[in-house]
Design an enzyme around this catalytic site. Structure first.
Site, mmCIF file in Angstrom:
data_model
loop_
_atom_site.group_PDB
_atom_site.id
_atom_site.type_symbol
_atom_site.label_atom_id
_atom_site.label_comp_id
_atom_site.label_asym_id
_atom_site.label_seq_id
_atom_site.Cartn_x
_atom_site.Cartn_y
_atom_site.Cartn_z
ATOM 1 N N LYS A 1 -5.011 -14.489 -15.614
ATOM 2 C CA LYS A 1 -5.492 -13.857 -14.504
ATOM 3 C C LYS A 1 -6.820 -12.684 -14.580
ATOM 4 O O LYS A 1 -5.840 -12.395 -15.565
ATOM 5 C CB LYS A 1 -4.088 -13.817 -13.271
ATOM 6 C CG LYS A 1 -3.284 -12.653 -13.378
ATOM 7 C CD LYS A 1 -4.215 -11.077 -13.257
ATOM 8 C CE LYS A 1 -2.658 -10.495 -13.395
ATOM 9 N NZ LYS A 1 -3.231 -8.722 -14.005
ATOM 10 N N ASP B 1 3.503 -11.176 -11.055
ATOM 11 C CA ASP B 1 2.456 -12.289 -11.181
ATOM 12 C C ASP B 1 3.384 -13.657 -10.836
ATOM 13 O O ASP B 1 2.487 -14.426 -10.504
ATOM 14 C CB ASP B 1 1.808 -11.513 -12.342
ATOM 15 C CG ASP B 1 0.943 -10.363 -12.755
ATOM 16 O OD1 ASP B 1 0.596 -10.281 -11.031
ATOM 17 O OD2 ASP B 1 0.696 -9.664 -13.121
#
Length: 289
Positions: free
Chosen positions: A11, A135
């Site tokens: 990401k 995350d």
């Protein structure tokens, strides 16, 4: 014996506001999270006992590895009828601000949920994953979104850029705890990240988005700031450090400009990745007989 294969994607952070330092030492943040095509490949088989091998032999496979931590967490709270061996072809750089470890942990939970036919919902997996990394909930959901609070609270949002993303790793890690310790929280930014990402065009993001962790990283690693400048010189609409670094990304409107930047970083000896507009990760877990 059947093998199960799946991809674990990285990401980038589309801006990051550090709003408050909490008494616990953690921080309240706001950030946009979207996917890149940089990915690790998992190959999983049934085994007499848990085993983990990594293509990058410098990465520990003991209890410090987030894959092992996720496996142990699932076994502790859900239980396992079988054990599994994991072979991971590692491509996402470690300590790069790309969420590689959290992505690996999330995929481990999802694989075990499927292979054990446990039937847990994403929210139940997220409850386990919160202890593994900020995350992990984002990667379990598998959709871009706005992360708030400690980073665990994810509001899905259509913020995957309709543009090319070039990601470049400068070949050294950045210490997340050290970077956060040296940043200055600001509860009163002029613009919210959510507002900018949902209401403004990409060509305005460079002027309105901020990553509050850039300042402490640039102060210690001048190269990271130079790479950001280089991204803009190559023609990026937006250039920014991802998360706590050390990776820098650029968002490009035109394919040939993005490809030129990507190839230029490769020629300089830096690991780099190119992500297509409106990229959607393949979150499937596939059986290979």
């Amino acid at each position: 014996m059947s093998m199960w294969i799946a991809n674990s994607y990285g990401k980038i952070n589309l801006g990051l506001h550090v709003l408050e330092r909490l008494p616990t030492g953690y921080h309240r943040i706001e950030t946009g999270l979207c996917f890149i095509e940089w990915k690790d490949r998992f190959e999983v088989k049934e085994s007499e006992s848990y085993q983990l091998t990594m293509s990058d032999e410098t990465i520990p496979t003991d209890s410090s590895n987030l894959i092992t931590k996720a496996y142990d967490t699932f076994e502790k709270y859900v239980g396992l009828n079988n054990h599994y061996s994991f072979n991971v072809i590692k491509n996402i750089p470690a300590g790069a601000g790309l969420g590689g470890g959290s992505s690996n942990a999330a995929l481990t939970l999802r694989i075990l949920n499927k292979l054990e036919d446990a039937g847990l919902s994403d929210n139940e997996l997220i409850d386990f994953g919160r202890t593994l990394g900020a995350d992990v909930p984002f990667f379990i959901k598998g959709k871009p979104g706005i992360a708030t609070g400690l980073g665990h609270d994810i509001e899905p949002a259509d913020i995957q850029p309709d543009a090319w993303i070039v990601v470049m790793y400068p070949n050294f890690e950045s210490s997340t705890p050290e970077v956060y310790q040296n940043c200055t929280p600001n509860p009163d930014h002029d613009f919210s990240i959510k507002g900018v990402l949902l209401e403004e065009e990409i060509d305005q993001w460079q002027f309105l988005l901020e990553n509050d962790l850039e300042a402490p990283v640039f102060a210690k690693h001048e190269l990271v700031g130079n790479i950001k400048d280089q991204m803009l010189e190559f023609g990026a609409e937006v250039a920014m450090m991802s998360g706590s670094g050390s990776t820098v990304y650029g968002i490009f409107d035109q394919d040939f400009v993005a490809i030129n930047a990507y190839e230029s970083f490769h020629k300089l000896g830096f690991p780099a990745n190119l992500t297509r507009p409106e990229f959607e990760p393949d979150n499937g877990i596939y059986r290979k007989d």
